[in-house]
Design a protein around this motif. Structure first.
Motif, PDB file in Angstrom:
ATOM      1  N   SER A 379       0.869  -1.166   0.293  1.00 21.65           N
ATOM      2  CA  SER A 379       0.065   0.094  -0.006  1.00 21.65           C
ATOM      3  C   SER A 379       0.816   1.009  -0.140  1.00 21.65           C
ATOM      4  O   SER A 379       2.110   1.439   0.155  1.00 21.65           O
ATOM      5  N   GLY A 380       0.373   2.324  -0.424  1.00 21.06           N
ATOM      6  CA  GLY A 380       1.058   3.408  -0.454  1.00 21.06           C
ATOM      7  C   GLY A 380       0.907   4.392  -1.473  1.00 21.06           C
ATOM      8  O   GLY A 380      -0.519   4.491  -2.081  1.00 21.06           O
ATOM      9  N   ALA A 381       1.748   5.163  -2.096  1.00 24.77           N
ATOM     10  CA  ALA A 381       1.591   6.191  -2.898  1.00 24.77           C
ATOM     11  C   ALA A 381       1.257   5.557  -4.433  1.00 24.77           C
ATOM     12  O   ALA A 381       0.610   6.222  -5.265  1.00 24.77           O
ATOM     13  N   GLY A 382       1.702   4.460  -4.688  1.00 28.66           N
ATOM     14  CA  GLY A 382       1.403   3.770  -6.162  1.00 28.66           C
ATOM     15  C   GLY A 382       2.540   4.380  -7.026  1.00 28.66           C
ATOM     16  O   GLY A 382       3.246   5.163  -6.853  1.00 28.66           O
ATOM     17  N   ILE A 383       2.275   3.946  -8.290  1.00 24.81           N
ATOM     18  CA  ILE A 383       2.835   4.329  -9.445  1.00 24.81           C
ATOM     19  C   ILE A 383       1.970   4.748 -10.619  1.00 24.81           C
ATOM     20  O   ILE A 383       1.088   4.098 -10.789  1.00 24.81           O
ATOM     21  N   LEU A 388       4.703   2.616 -15.605  1.00 28.09           N
ATOM     22  CA  LEU A 388       4.695   1.339 -15.169  1.00 28.09           C
ATOM     23  C   LEU A 388       5.451   0.467 -16.005  1.00 28.09           C
ATOM     24  O   LEU A 388       6.045  -0.377 -15.660  1.00 28.09           O
ATOM     25  N   GLU A 389       5.876   0.871 -17.082  1.00 30.23           N
ATOM     26  CA  GLU A 389       6.865   0.193 -17.981  1.00 30.23           C
ATOM     27  C   GLU A 389       8.209   0.849 -17.889  1.00 30.23           C
ATOM     28  O   GLU A 389       9.148   0.338 -17.906  1.00 30.23           O
ATOM     29  N   LYS A 390       8.329   2.121 -17.780  1.00 30.52           N
ATOM     30  CA  LYS A 390       9.228   2.847 -17.688  1.00 30.52           C
ATOM     31  C   LYS A 390      10.248   2.482 -16.489  1.00 30.52           C
ATOM     32  O   LYS A 390      11.537   2.549 -16.510  1.00 30.52           O
ATOM     33  N   ILE A 391       9.451   2.195 -15.445  1.00 33.42           N
ATOM     34  CA  ILE A 391      10.526   2.031 -14.194  1.00 33.42           C
ATOM     35  C   ILE A 391      11.367   0.634 -14.335  1.00 33.42           C
ATOM     36  O   ILE A 391      12.337   0.421 -13.381  1.00 33.42           O
ATOM     37  N   PHE A 392      11.118  -0.144 -15.422  1.00 37.39           N
ATOM     38  CA  PHE A 392      11.806  -1.374 -15.964  1.00 37.39           C
ATOM     39  C   PHE A 392      13.179  -0.932 -16.629  1.00 37.39           C
ATOM     40  O   PHE A 392      13.960  -1.565 -17.016  1.00 37.39           O
ATOM     41  N   LEU A 393      13.116   0.315 -16.876  1.00 29.98           N
ATOM     42  CA  LEU A 393      14.460   0.775 -17.803  1.00 29.98           C
ATOM     43  C   LEU A 393      15.495   1.086 -16.461  1.00 29.98           C
ATOM     44  O   LEU A 393      15.362   1.339 -15.652  1.00 29.98           O
ATOM     45  N   ARG A 394      16.620   1.165 -17.529  1.00 31.22           N
ATOM     46  CA  ARG A 394      17.786   1.313 -16.522  1.00 31.22           C
ATOM     47  C   ARG A 394      18.023   2.474 -16.159  1.00 31.22           C
ATOM     48  O   ARG A 394      17.904   3.585 -17.020  1.00 31.22           O
ATOM     49  N   PHE A 395      18.159   2.871 -15.019  1.00 31.50           N
ATOM     50  CA  PHE A 395      18.666   4.327 -14.137  1.00 31.50           C
ATOM     51  C   PHE A 395      17.327   4.905 -14.095  1.00 31.50           C
ATOM     52  O   PHE A 395      17.414   6.142 -13.967  1.00 31.50           O
ATOM     53  N   TYR A 396      16.108   4.414 -14.433  1.00 25.12           N
ATOM     54  CA  TYR A 396      14.772   5.268 -14.348  1.00 25.12           C
ATOM     55  C   TYR A 396      14.495   4.989 -12.887  1.00 25.12           C
ATOM     56  O   TYR A 396      14.317   3.965 -12.191  1.00 25.12           O
TER      57      TYR A 396
END
Length: 447
Positions: A379-383, A388-396
């Motif tokens: 639980s929390g602030a969420g994404i 949702l796809e960008k978070i799997f990019l390197r250094f993102y």
């Protein structure tokens, strides 16, 4: 290399799509133009018949009182002798006489055939059939066909491949219906459409074959640059390992001589973070080069999850958060246990770092059909949906303002997805902003 393959596939799709659109426009325009032209010619021919009382008139240059008997009988020996003697002296006159007697059709409507006209009374009965050649229709068939045309309540149209035009007869209560059988023409157009479709499919197939070498040529510069970049990262990461290890050893020596020095603690913390970064970069560089060696074997997936997640209970408790674990017993998985444990740790660590005090982190592992599912929910602030796809990019980093607070460089999720794909699985994220976030790892189940 996966990025290069994806780029090459996009080039192939783009080339094929462009050629599909171009060929479709060309063939559609050609078919439309031919169909429109044939239809207009048929309509103009019907108008021509309507203006001439339903028949094609004789050529205007022929004498009105010309009779068949007046034309030369070439079967008669007398006529043959007469024409032959005249042709010997003045052959050009003979040719001119023949040209005047015979009319060679060269009008644009010469290709249209099987036409006839009918006159109908006010009540729709056929009173006269006007024809230039014998018809294959009986009177009953013509009357039935006329009834169908009149029932359509239109002066111009087509019925069963026969185009018709209805026009009034001047100073008479009757109407004239001019008909043109276009079935043969329509069959020819239908064959042309089929050939056009086959040509279209063949052209797309050829373009697909041609686009493969073209795409390889187009991505070659990008591939070379990508290979150089990977080699640089691998070399740099490898070279950085030694100085980082030396710095760490010197820090340990200084800690024995300098007690409780905050500056030394800062150096030690940053050196540790730098070591983790180099380790992650080296892993990704090896994976891109295909040099990561995974050892696949059967192992207890349930125990692996528990052993990886349980140590975080203390971390979550100290952070004022709650961690719950629900693992189905006896799950057997075939894969590299060490790498998969890394995913378990990355996802739980990520959930703890990205939720607030009092939030709940729940970890579940279970089987579903032929799949093994591992879920981490917090639980929390969420994404936001767009990330949702960008978070799997390197250094993102979804929230860059928290980068220093939570630590890390944004490589954990990229590594986790890479490991999942190496095992033939998937790693996806879902979230509702302001409420929760959830990561789902799906792996093939051991049969």
């Amino acid at each position: 290399m996966k990025v290069i393959r994806q780029l090459q596939v996009k080039f192939i799709y783009s080339i094929i799509l462009i050629e599909m659109i171009v060929f479709a426009v060309i063939l559609f325009s050609l078919n439309y133009a031919i169909t429109k032209r044939e239809s207009n010619e048929a309509k103009s021919f019907l108008v021509f018949l309507s203006k001439n009382n339903g028949k094609r008139p004789l050529p205007k240059h022929l004498p009105a009182n010309l009779k068949i008997s007046q034309m030369p009988d070439f079967e008669s020996a007398k006529d043959i002798d007469a024409t032959s003697s005249a042709s010997r002296e003045h052959p050009e006159d003979l040719l001119r006489n023949f040209t005047g007697l015979f009319h060679f059709e060269e009008a644009k409507n010469a290709n249209l055939r099987n036409y006839f006209s009918v006159k109908v009374t006010e009540n729709g009965m056929v009173s006269e059939v006007i024809q230039d050649f014998p018809l294959n229709y009986t009177n009953d068939e013509i009357q039935h066909f006329v009834n169908e045309i009149l029932a359509e309540d239109s002066d111009f149209g087509s019925n069963s491949g026969v185009m018709y035009l209805i026009s009034p007869i001047k100073n008479k209560p009757e109407r004239l219906i001019c008909l043109l059988n276009r079935n043969s023409e329509l069959k020819t157009l239908g064959k042309f459409y089929i050939y056009s479709l086959l040509l279209y499919i063949f052209s797309i197939f050829i373009s697909a074959l041609i686009s493969i070498p073209i795409s390889k040529y187009m991505v070659r510069p990008a591939n070379e640059a990508f290979l150089k970049q990977k080699q640089f990262i691998a070399d740099a990461s490898h070279e950085l390992k030694t100085p980082i290890a030396v710095i760490g050893a010197n820090i340990d020596v200084l800690e024995g001589e300098i007690k409780n020095n905050k500056w030394l603690e800062y150096i030690k913390a940053e050196n540790k973070r730098m070591g983790e970064l180099v380790k992650d970069l080296l892993y990704l560089a090896k994976n891109d080069a295909g040099r990561n060696e995974l050892t696949f074997s059967d192992f207890d997936f349930s125990n692996a999850v528990e052993n990886s997640v349980l140590p975080f209970e203390v971390v979550a408790f100290e952070s004022g958060k709650e961690l719950s674990l629900d693992v189905q017993k006896g799950i057997i998985c075939n894969g590299d246990e060490k790498s998969l444990k890394q995913i378990f740790i990355i996802l739980v660590d990520n959930a703890i770092k990205n939720c607030e005090d009092g939030d709940v982190i729940s970890v579940r592992a279970f089987t579903e059909g032929t799949k093994i599912i591992y879920k981490v929910h917090n639980s929390g602030a969420g994404i936001p949906k767009e990330e949702l796809e960008k978070i799997f990019l390197r250094f993102y980093r979804s929230d860059s303002s928290r980068a220093r607070k939570t630590g890390g460089y944004g490589l954990g999720l990229a590594i986790a997805r890479t490991i999942a794909e190496d095992h033939g699985g998937t790693l996806v994220a879902d979230s509702e902003v302001g409420k929760w976030a959830e990561f789902t790892l799906t792996l093939p189940r051991k049969k």
